[in-house]
Design a protein around this motif. Structure first.
Motif, PDB file in Angstrom:
ATOM      1  N   GLN A 649       0.885  -1.236  -0.052  1.00 31.90           N
ATOM      2  CA  GLN A 649      -0.011  -0.054  -0.025  1.00 31.90           C
ATOM      3  C   GLN A 649       0.704   1.223  -0.015  1.00 31.90           C
ATOM      4  N   ALA A 653       1.319   4.205  -3.259  1.00 27.09           N
ATOM      5  CA  ALA A 653       0.945   5.496  -3.344  1.00 27.09           C
ATOM      6  C   ALA A 653       1.697   6.383  -3.777  1.00 27.09           C
ATOM      7  N   LYS A 729     -10.704  -0.891  -3.399  1.00 27.37           N
ATOM      8  CA  LYS A 729     -10.581   0.132  -2.422  1.00 27.37           C
ATOM      9  C   LYS A 729      -9.261   0.356  -1.871  1.00 27.37           C
ATOM     10  N   GLY A 732      -6.810   1.573  -4.422  1.00 30.38           N
ATOM     11  CA  GLY A 732      -7.076   2.641  -5.159  1.00 30.38           C
ATOM     12  C   GLY A 732      -7.363   2.173  -6.690  1.00 30.38           C
ATOM     13  N   ALA A 735      -9.063   5.145  -8.871  1.00 27.45           N
ATOM     14  CA  ALA A 735      -8.410   6.237  -9.213  1.00 27.45           C
ATOM     15  C   ALA A 735      -7.291   5.871 -10.357  1.00 27.45           C
TER      16      ALA A 735
END
Length: 984
Positions: A649, A653, A729, A732, A735
């Motif tokens: 994660q 990002a 989710k 992401g 997105a």
């Protein structure tokens, strides 16, 4: 008269029904019994006839089933005219809830006394009963055999109609079995062997769910016990100083690099002395025991096969044949080692030899030497004076030496210490310690090649060997049995017996196991260099019973560099595998040249309850950490550790290059497991992949999307992204999909559906460049098709005039620079280039030849929709092939000089045909890479053999009806032509 009697029996079985609730004082049910194997033919014949029996098995509410036993007996009467004795074949079957039946088969022959080897201990009595809602299995007659108690845990979900019960090993049985698993003595081995036969003999044993996603390892102990029994067998073999492989001798533990372990056998040049027919004596296991070749008074004699009454002899020293004389094998011919229909004569008896041994040499009137080709062990079978049974024993040096000198030749030499193995072209030691060495008959003294050798006969003095050699295939008719008779000299120097080690396995260590990166260490011209094999094992503390250690293994094979030779010799080939408990496997293989490698070393480390892998040399790469979920008997199921997902994660990002490189290295780690999941490793193909753990599969899609945003956007990638659910989710995905859509550019080529014209039909999809001798190609602005009638003629279609020309003879050079066309890759993935062959992986496909030493290759290892186009170039020196990026100019030049290619748009774009895709893709040829689906046909058709004209104005292809049967009349394959218009 020959006839058979079939009878149904109940095993002399003790059958008692379980007590009723009203009779609590009655003894519990004794269940059913498989009786022990009868010891003699008389016992088997005297058993009374009984019916199949059964007893109820109460395993709890709704789980009452039956235990059933049955036995069939097939009796064959004796046939004295063919030496066939009477025999009884007994088949026993025990069926139990929750498992496959246990089946046993006994064959008892009514041979005369003193003609059979002593039988092994008979199979014992087996009892099955249900008590206290448990299924209990016991073996009677084996002192340390533990009672196996199985408890019900539910019903099989896939067998709800038949109510198949699921079982686990009870805790008290587990406590009794665990001490046996860590012992190496004979008593423990015998007890475990019978336990294994109880559980897994016959139809596969009790079902296991060890690797299922819903497996409960605390209760699913059957698979754990199965794995523990396999480990126990493996450990016993290693403790014996041997190889656990089947049929391997237990003490062939010799380092092949140690010179004193190699007897210096020298063979002279082969001398062909005539043509002969193979001997007509019966064969046993493919090896003749009596031959028309035999040695007599230092000369090689051949029985004349036309009459069988004369012989001619060859003097190897004088190198000349004698005249034909009456056949005389000497006194040894009365001591034949040949087996007849009644067995082999020993003394006054005919004895049935052991199987699968083959007779080698008559040692005395009462003894014969046998050799087992699989285990390389020789034994003497002899009968004693009087009426005692025959026996097997180890050979004695003096008796072999004496028998050889008195024989007419055999496969033994060096005073009986070694034996020739014709099939494998090797010689092996006869007495322990056992060892085999290659004869090296393919060396400087002559090349036997792949030709079979047969009827090898070493002279009694050990100085010469004669054999028959088959001719080279294709040089004689298949019906011709004529073989070449060859004589060679033998010379054995001083011999040092092989050393026997306690074990050839490397010792356990508590350090990291490393899967090394593939590196090229420079040319090595030693063509006889052996593969370099290294193995490492590491003790892994996963919290299981410490008496059952787990081991991790690393296997690394490096093939040496051999220039201008086979495909395997260009650079370094490495095959590596790391295996862990629970069927977890990571593997990689590939080719390494002198360029920098994008992959680093893979390290594996065990910590309490954890197993971690990471890529060394890649900064910030997250460790792939798996948590061990332990069950009974050391069974383990792996789950993704939470620290790995947390690290993923954090990296997802970020948008910087180091993060993308670290994520790419992590994805390669996961792929090493996915590629390793294979039936050959004994792992379930559907359940073994770690990419199915947790949200890891979604994380891999996010990694691919990140790379697409950096290296090139693929318009259809965002369509397949998972954007729903907790995993999407977490990473992401929505997105990422929106960013992919925003970065998507329009198709740079205008393609109008309906503009393609059908210009003909073909029976087969034609071959196109870069195949050598393509059947469809462009020449002088016309599309040419080689006729399928085999005439060798070609017809060409003019796109401007929209018509076909007449059929003409095919020219030797149909288009410029035909020398650029290369042979297609074969099954070994060897790509011919620059007078050499370059090894390619299954994900690398040829696209466009650029010169005689360079070709454009599409690498689809990242996925079919993410091809990487690179040039593989072979230098003029002996160095390995190099990989570099292509240029637009060289792609455009190669397209203009060829007979059609995948290049268009003046070298800026390339056609790419992914596997199982109906339409081709259009991809940029150089970075940044990007691909678009080319909608030339509807989904009702598949597109094959797409080919762009050298001027880039036309696209030809074959369209096939998708999903239709192969019916050329109803569903023809059509040759299409489509004009191309540059897009924005």
């Amino acid at each position: 008269m020959h006839f058979r009697i079939v009878r149904g029996w109940c095993l002399g079985l003790l059958l008692t029904l379980s007590a009723t609730p009203a009779s609590a004082a009655e003894p519990p049910s004794q269940g059913v019994v498989l009786d022990a194997e009868p010891r003699t033919f008389a016992e088997a014949k005297a058993l009374p006839e009984k019916l199949t029996g059964s007893a109820p098995c109460d395993l709890g509410p709704g789980k009452t089933q039956d235990l059933t036993v049955s036995q069939t007996v097939e009796m064959t009467q004796a046939r004295p005219d063919s030496c066939q004795s009477a025999e009884v074949v007994i088949t026993q079957r025990l069926s139990m809830p929750g498992g496959s039946p246990v089946e046993r088969r006994f064959r008892i022959v009514d041979d005369a006394p003193g003609t059979q080897l002593p039988r092994p201990p008979p199979s014992p009595r087996i009892r099955a009963r249900c008590a206290a809602r448990r299924l209990e299995l016991s073996v009677e007659g084996v002192p340390e055999a533990p009672l196996l108690s199985l408890e019900p845990i539910g019903f099989s979900a896939s067998s709800s109609t038949s109510k198949s019960v699921l079982l686990r090993v009870s805790r008290d049985s587990e406590a009794r079995i665990l001490p046996l698993l860590v012992r190496d003595d004979a008593g423990a081995r015998q007890a475990l062997a019978w336990l294994e036969s109880l559980m897994f003999e016959g139809g596969g044993g009790f079902p296991s769910r060890l690797y299922g996603r819903d497996a409960n390892l605390e209760t699913d102990s059957v698979a754990g016990l199965a794995a523990a029994l396999v480990r126990a067998r493996y450990r016993v073999a290693l403790a014996s100083g041997g190889d656990p492989a089947e049929y391997a001798p237990l003490d062939i533990i010799v380092d092949p690099q140690v010179e004193e372990d190699r007897p210096p056998l020298e063979t002279g040049a082969p001398e062909e002395i005539g043509e002969v027919q193979p001997s007509k004596w019966p064969t046993r296991f493919g090896s003749l025991v009596d031959s028309d070749l035999f040695w007599r008074q230092g000369r090689l004699c051949v029985a004349q096969q036309d009459t069988g009454k004369q012989m001619r002899c060859y003097d190897p020293g004088a190198r000349r044949w004698s005249k034909a004389v009456p056949l005389d094998r000497g006194d040894q011919s009365t001591w034949t080692a040949r087996e007849g229909p009644c067995g082999i004569p020993l003394g006054t008896r005919n004895v049935r030899p052991p199987k699968p041994h083959e007779p080698v040499l008559r040692v005395s009137p009462r003894a014969v030497l046998y050799w087992h080709r699989g285990t390389h062990e020789a034994l003497v079978m002899e009968v004693p004076e009087g009426d005692g049974p025959p026996r097997l024993r180890a050979p004695e040096a003096e008796e072999l030496k004496k028998a050889m000198l008195a024989s007419t030749g055999s496969r033994l030499f060096a005073e009986g210490r070694f034996i020739l193995d014709e099939e494998r072209k090797q010689f092996c030691s006869v007495r322990r310690p056992l060892r085999c060495w290659s004869l090296q008959w393919d060396g400087p003294h002559g090349d036997e090649g792949g030709m079979d050798l047969s009827e090898a006969r070493v002279s009694p003095d050990g100085r010469w060997v004669a054999y028959m050699r088959r001719p080279t295939p294709g040089k004689v008719d298949s019906d011709d049995e004529t073989q070449t008779l060859v004589v060679r000299s033998l010379e054995l120097g001083p011999y040092v017996a092989p050393r026997v080690f306690a074990s050839k396995e490397p010792r356990l260590v508590r350090t990291d196991v490393v899967m090394e990166k593939r590196t090229w260490e420079g040319p090595s011209l030693k063509q006889d260099e052996d593969d370099r094999l290294t193995r490492a094992r590491i003790s892994c503390d996963l919290g299981q019973d410490p008496r059952i250690p787990f081991e991790l293994e690393s296997l690394r094979i490096v093939r040496p560099y051999i220039p201008l030779a086979a495909c395997r010799g260009d650079g370094v080939r490495m095959y590596q595998r790391l295996s862990a408990p629970g069927g977890l496997t990571f593997s990689q293989n590939g080719f390494a040249g002198d360029g920098p490698s994008s992959e680093g070393e893979v390290k594996m480390r065990c910590q309490p309850g954890r197993l971690s892998l990471w890529m060394e040399g890649v900064p910030d790469v997250p460790a792939l950490t798996l948590a061990a979920n332990m069950g009974a008997f050391g069974a383990v199921r792996w789950d993704l550790a939470p620290e790995t997902e947390a690290r993923l994660q954090t990296l997802l990002a970020r948008d910087d290059a180091p993060a993308r490189e670290a994520l790419a290295a992590f994805a390669r780690l996961v792929k090493m497991n996915d590629d390793a999941v294979d039936g050959s490793f004994g792992v379930n193909k559907e359940e073994g992949r770690i990419s199915r753990m947790g949200c890891l599969s979604t994380a891999l899609e996010a990694i691919a999307a990140r790379r697409a945003l950096a290296d090139g956007v693929h318009p259809e990638l965002h369509v397949s992204l998972k954007t729903e659910g907790a995993c999407a989710k977490r990473y992401g995905m929505l997105a990422l999909q929106q960013r992919l859509k925003a970065a998507t550019r329009p198709l740079p080529l205008s393609v109008e559906k309906g503009k393609a014209e059908v210009i003909g039909q073909v029976r087969f999809v034609p071959t196109t460049p870069p195949w050598r001798g393509p059947s469809l190609y462009w020449r002088d602005g016309a599309l040419c098709l080689v006729q399928e009638d085999g005439s060798g003629q070609v017809r060409c279609h003019d796109p401007a005039a929209r018509e076909w020309g007449p059929a003409v003879d095919k020219k030797d050079r149909p288009f410029p620079r035909e020398d650029l066309l290369l042979k297609s890759q074969d099954e070994t993935r060897c790509y011919p280039e620059g007078g050499r062959v370059v090894p390619l992986t299954g994900q690398m496909r040829d696209v466009l030849p650029l010169s005689s030493r360079a070709s454009l290759i599409a690498d689809t290892s990242r996925g079919e929709l993410a091809p990487e186009f690179n040039v593989i170039e072979v230098p003029e020196d002996a160095g390995p092939a190099r990989t570099r990026a292509p240029t637009v100019e060289e792609l455009a030049l190669a397209a203009r000089n060829g007979g059609g290619s995948a290049s268009l748009g003046a070298g800026r774009f390339l056609l790419h045909a992914p596997k199982d895709e109906r339409s081709p893709w259009l991809c940029t040829a150089v970075r940044p890479w990007m691909c678009w689906k080319l909608p030339v046909e509807s989904e009702a058709y598949g597109v094959r053999a797409p080919l762009v004209s050298p001027d880039g104005r036309w696209l030809s292809y074959v369209r096939i009806p998708w999903g239709k049967p192969e019916d050329p009349a109803k569903y023809p394959k059509e040759l299409m032509l489509l004009p191309l218009t540059p897009g924005p």
